[in-house]
Design a protein around this motif. Structure first.
Motif, mmCIF file in Angstrom:
data_model
loop_
_atom_site.group_PDB
_atom_site.id
_atom_site.type_symbol
_atom_site.label_atom_id
_atom_site.label_comp_id
_atom_site.label_asym_id
_atom_site.label_seq_id
_atom_site.Cartn_x
_atom_site.Cartn_y
_atom_site.Cartn_z
ATOM 1 N N VAL A 1 46.321 30.835 -36.391
ATOM 2 C CA VAL A 1 45.239 31.727 -36.814
ATOM 3 C C VAL A 1 44.217 30.977 -37.662
ATOM 4 C CG1 VAL A 1 44.700 33.738 -38.245
ATOM 5 C CG2 VAL A 1 46.601 33.834 -36.630
ATOM 6 N N ILE A 2 44.705 30.134 -38.571
ATOM 7 C CA ILE A 2 43.780 29.352 -39.412
ATOM 8 C C ILE A 2 43.167 28.218 -38.614
ATOM 9 C CG2 ILE A 2 43.600 27.938 -41.514
ATOM 10 C CD1 ILE A 2 45.921 29.604 -42.655
ATOM 11 N N VAL B 1 46.043 35.096 -44.976
ATOM 12 C CA VAL B 1 45.917 34.199 -43.826
ATOM 13 C C VAL B 1 44.623 34.498 -43.077
ATOM 14 C CG1 VAL B 1 46.975 33.450 -41.659
ATOM 15 C CG2 VAL B 1 48.419 33.974 -43.640
ATOM 16 N N LEU B 2 44.332 35.780 -42.886
ATOM 17 C CA LEU B 2 43.086 36.150 -42.216
ATOM 18 C C LEU B 2 41.874 35.693 -43.023
ATOM 19 C CD1 LEU B 2 44.041 39.755 -41.049
ATOM 20 C CD2 LEU B 2 44.075 37.644 -39.710
ATOM 21 N N ASP B 3 41.975 35.789 -44.345
ATOM 22 C CA ASP B 3 40.881 35.315 -45.201
ATOM 23 C C ASP B 3 40.701 33.800 -45.042
ATOM 24 O OD1 ASP B 3 40.603 37.906 -46.120
ATOM 25 O OD2 ASP B 3 41.746 37.559 -47.961
ATOM 26 N N ALA B 4 41.818 33.073 -45.011
ATOM 27 C CA ALA B 4 41.759 31.617 -44.879
ATOM 28 C C ALA B 4 41.202 31.194 -43.527
ATOM 29 C CB ALA B 4 43.149 31.018 -45.081
ATOM 30 N N ALA B 5 41.437 32.028 -42.510
ATOM 31 C CA ALA B 5 40.974 31.691 -41.165
ATOM 32 C C ALA B 5 39.456 31.647 -41.065
ATOM 33 C CB ALA B 5 41.532 32.694 -40.164
ATOM 34 N N MET C 1 49.084 29.412 -50.528
ATOM 35 C CA MET C 1 49.336 28.472 -49.449
ATOM 36 C C MET C 1 48.398 28.640 -48.258
ATOM 37 S SD MET C 1 50.841 25.788 -48.445
ATOM 38 C CE MET C 1 52.348 25.461 -49.364
ATOM 39 N N PRO C 2 48.066 29.858 -47.816
ATOM 40 C CA PRO C 2 47.106 29.950 -46.711
ATOM 41 C C PRO C 2 45.777 29.254 -47.012
ATOM 42 C CG PRO C 2 48.214 32.037 -46.988
ATOM 43 C CD PRO C 2 48.618 31.183 -48.165
#
Length: 369
Positions: free
Chosen positions: A278-279, A170-174, A254-255
């Protein structure tokens, strides 16, 4: 007491395990050892959990059903308490952190009875039933949202707002910026419902898109989660309508899919709401009608209140209503950009680090007693 060993306790669903996983990684990065206490549902998942060891604890949910079932659930939880008492005595952790769900009741309660510092984390906008039982015995109550129904009075003094920890993907996708939708561009729509909610998405979303004009349908690219039994009928509708669509029961990335979206249609579990923030993506949220204590509705309101999401109660989630919402966004794409910015403003990407700070603090305080 083993210096640097933290026992995490989480119910065996993604909504509880995902934030626990994020905290486990944050603690491991600080050189701490992590163990996981959970139930049989998560045994398979637990093999991939970033813990030195996973411990299966007997548990059950003592709500609903016959008196006999209630008694059986109570007996099962008593077994879990005895197993947890023994486990904590053997491991001697510096702290125990519970993430909700009845599988957390035995370990957190055993920790409190043994004098081991215990923290509970509430991901939702309503204090869950298991956490409600444990809150009076916890040293601190970490929360995903500033306002949590059920955290009041003496409990309010224990509250620390950390946000909801999210996983590294998720952090990577953000890091992917929102790409504004051009007036004649393709709207990338991502649809998912979680383990309890994917069926309604299969029932409503395809007929909603069918109600759009041919020109509007030609501007759509859809990624949709659907249960195995619904795959064929959902795919067939999109093929017939000529809509570019990828339909699968599971998306391991999914992220990243959310990061590519202009609009997300989803349930409003705590992890979903945290990841959308976050994203930083606009959403149409449909709270699970049968969620205990209305927690999904409370979660959704946090994004709706700042213009990041539109909330549609399940009885109002019809093909006609959804078609109207999507058509409106195709007509006014600037609204999607504003909603994306609002969502991003609510994100707490360092929630795992904030929670890890609390764990270290409370563990250190406990060792001085």
């Amino acid at each position: 007491m083993a210096k640097g060993l933290i026992l995490l306790a989480a119910g065996g669903t993604g909504g509880h395990l995902f934030p626990a996983e994020a905290l486990a990684n944050a603690l491991a990065a600080r050189g701490l050892t992590v163990h996981l206490a959970t139930d049989e549902r998560a045994t398979k998942y637990g093999k991939a959990f970033p813990a030195e060891e996973t411990h299966e604890i007997p548990s059950a949910t003592p709500s609903g059903g016959s008196p006999g079932r209630m008694l059986a659930a109570g007996a099962r939880l008593a077994q879990g308490l005895m197993a947890s008492w023994s486990l904590i005595g053997r491991l001697r952790p510096s702290a125990v952190v519970g993430f909700g769900g009845y599988p957390t009741v035995p370990p957190v309660l055993a920790a409190a009875l043994r004098g081991t510092p215990a923290i509970i984390h509430e991901q939702n906008g309503v204090l869950g039933r298991a956490n409600r039982l444990l809150a009076p015995r916890a040293r601190l109550i970490a929360t995903g949202f500033p306002e949590v129904r059920g955290v009041s009075g003496a409990l309010k003094a224990k509250q620390r707002v950390t946000g909801n920890p999210v996983r590294q993907p998720v952090l990577d996708a953000a890091a992917t910026p929102f790409e504004p939708l051009s007036p004649d561009g393709t709207l990338r729509l991502v649809v998912f419902g979680g383990s309890q909610g994917a069926r309604i998405m299969s029932d409503i979303v395809p007929p909603a898109l069918e109600r759009l004009s041919a020109a509007d349908r030609g501007r759509l690219a859809v990624v949709q989660q659907a249960r195995d039994e619904d795959l064929t009928r959902v795919r067939d509708v999109y093929v017939r309508l000529g809509i570019a669509a990828e339909v699968s029961p599971f998306f391991g990335d999914m992220p990243a899919r959310i990061a590519q979206a202009h609009l997300v249609v989803a349930r409003s579990g705590a992890s979903t709401v945290a990841e959308l923030a976050v994203i930083g993506r606009p959403s149409i949220l449909v709270p699970l009608a049968q969620s205990l204590d209305g927690d999904q509705a409370a979660n959704a309101v946090t994004l709706a209140a700042i213009g990041a999401a539109t909330v549609i109660p399940q009885p109002d989630f019809t093909p006609e209503r959804l078609a109207g919402e999507i058509a409106a966004r195709l007509r006014d794409p600037s609204g999607l950009t504003r909603a994306a910015e609002a969502a991003k403003s609510a994100g707490v990407p360092d929630a795992a680090e904030r929670l890890a700070d609390l764990v270290v603090e409370i563990a250190a305080a406990g060792r001085t007693r």
